[in-house]
Write an enzyme that holds these catalytic residues in place. Sequence first.
Site, PDB file in Angstrom:
ATOM      1  N   LYS A 178      59.682  25.903  37.697  1.00 50.45           N
ATOM      2  CA  LYS A 178      59.804  26.015  39.529  1.00 50.45           C
ATOM      3  C   LYS A 178      58.418  26.832  39.689  1.00 50.45           C
ATOM      4  O   LYS A 178      57.854  26.480  40.710  1.00 50.45           O
ATOM      5  CB  LYS A 178      60.971  26.698  39.779  1.00 50.45           C
ATOM      6  CG  LYS A 178      62.155  25.839  39.542  1.00 50.45           C
ATOM      7  CD  LYS A 178      63.561  26.581  39.532  1.00 50.45           C
ATOM      8  CE  LYS A 178      64.787  25.539  39.214  1.00 50.45           C
ATOM      9  NZ  LYS A 178      66.112  26.342  38.902  1.00 50.45           N
ATOM     10  N   ASP A 235      68.621  26.459  47.160  1.00 51.90           N
ATOM     11  CA  ASP A 235      69.455  25.701  46.306  1.00 51.90           C
ATOM     12  C   ASP A 235      70.561  24.898  46.734  1.00 51.90           C
ATOM     13  O   ASP A 235      71.232  24.090  46.206  1.00 51.90           O
ATOM     14  CB  ASP A 235      69.974  26.545  45.277  1.00 51.90           C
ATOM     15  CG  ASP A 235      69.112  26.597  43.755  1.00 51.90           C
ATOM     16  OD1 ASP A 235      68.583  25.581  43.643  1.00 51.90           O
ATOM     17  OD2 ASP A 235      69.222  27.491  43.208  1.00 51.90           O
ATOM     18  N   GLN A 258      68.545  31.911  39.355  1.00 51.59           N
ATOM     19  CA  GLN A 258      68.901  30.916  38.188  1.00 51.59           C
ATOM     20  C   GLN A 258      70.219  31.139  37.467  1.00 51.59           C
ATOM     21  O   GLN A 258      70.610  32.093  37.155  1.00 51.59           O
ATOM     22  CB  GLN A 258      67.673  31.104  37.356  1.00 51.59           C
ATOM     23  CG  GLN A 258      67.737  30.039  36.065  1.00 51.59           C
ATOM     24  CD  GLN A 258      67.363  28.508  36.672  1.00 51.59           C
ATOM     25  OE1 GLN A 258      66.688  28.316  37.600  1.00 51.59           O
ATOM     26  NE2 GLN A 258      67.988  27.584  36.339  1.00 51.59           N
TER      27      GLN A 258
END
Length: 295
Positions: A52, A119, A96
């Site tokens: 990412k 997200d 994460q």
Amino acid sequence: MILLDGKLVSSFYKKKLAEEVKEMKARGERAPHLCAILVGEDPASETYVASKVKNCAEVGFDSTLIRLDNSVSEAELISRIESVNINSSIDGIIVQLPLPAHISVQRVTESVSPAKDVDGFHPLNIGRMVQNLPSFLPATPLGILLMLEHYKIETAGKHCVVVGRSNIVGTPASILLARNSSPGNCTVTLCHSRTKNLKSITSNADIIIAAIGKPRYITADMVKEGAIVMDVGINRIQSSETKSGWKLVGDVDFEPVSEKCSMITPVPGGLGLMTIIGLLQNTLKAAKKEVQPVL
Ligand code: NAP
């Protein structure tokens, strides 16, 4: 059979994103800025976060990586998230997953500002998604939509079978494909571990989305001739074919299924790369303040 090529499609979208960042900078605006929070040292999470960060750099985004020890308390993690929430130089936050067992994923997810929730996991964004209001769509389902759009795949009226009902992939994918939108307007069947006669359901699907987490679970006998197969799964299995002794495979038994279907995403090189595009697009939207969900 047409390969739905994540490398090709993601590089197309990355070029577009990079151009947009150039234009922003030319207007005197700063680049979009993503903050990734990584707790512990899980090797798969390390790889995902590194990818990412690398992709941010490739399109000209700024990124910050906050690393926290596995032993960090939930309160300390939430306090770090809250400080990023109010940092006006950061547009998007991702935490994460998975998190250590002593931390509640739900409480952490809800502590991210919905306006920086790139997200798309916050309940407010999920609720807005269900009502077809502007929101951050969860990155993997968004990647699926972008792939369908790129290949101009007509989804209206199709029977889409989603296998897997997680909050981050299967459930939002099923909602998005059923919405009155394009891509969308599918008749969706959502399957899970309690589904009976899975094979009889997948065999009727025009589009299969496999998000199970079981290597090569969808076999050729479960797929209709000419179906479109989207494989979300990323499974690490032992292999004598590679130097490292392991390789990545999807939830679909690729070789035999690819001989039967009309289109398929490979693993690797498919939807994993599109998930990153979903995340980058959401970060750009956040920087442009295009989504302003207020609690
Ligand atoms: P998850 O939270 O473990 O959910 C798996 C889902 O599959 C559950 O809903 C489960 O049903 C269902 N399932 C399990 N066994 C089944 C069976 N035998 N028949 C039918 N359904 C079954 O997984 P996830 O987070 O959604 O991830 C799924 C896969 O996608 C994993 O391989 C993961 O690594 C991968 N992934 C990839 C990306 C990407 O960027 N491409 C992103 C996220 C995840 P129950 O609800 O009944 O337990």
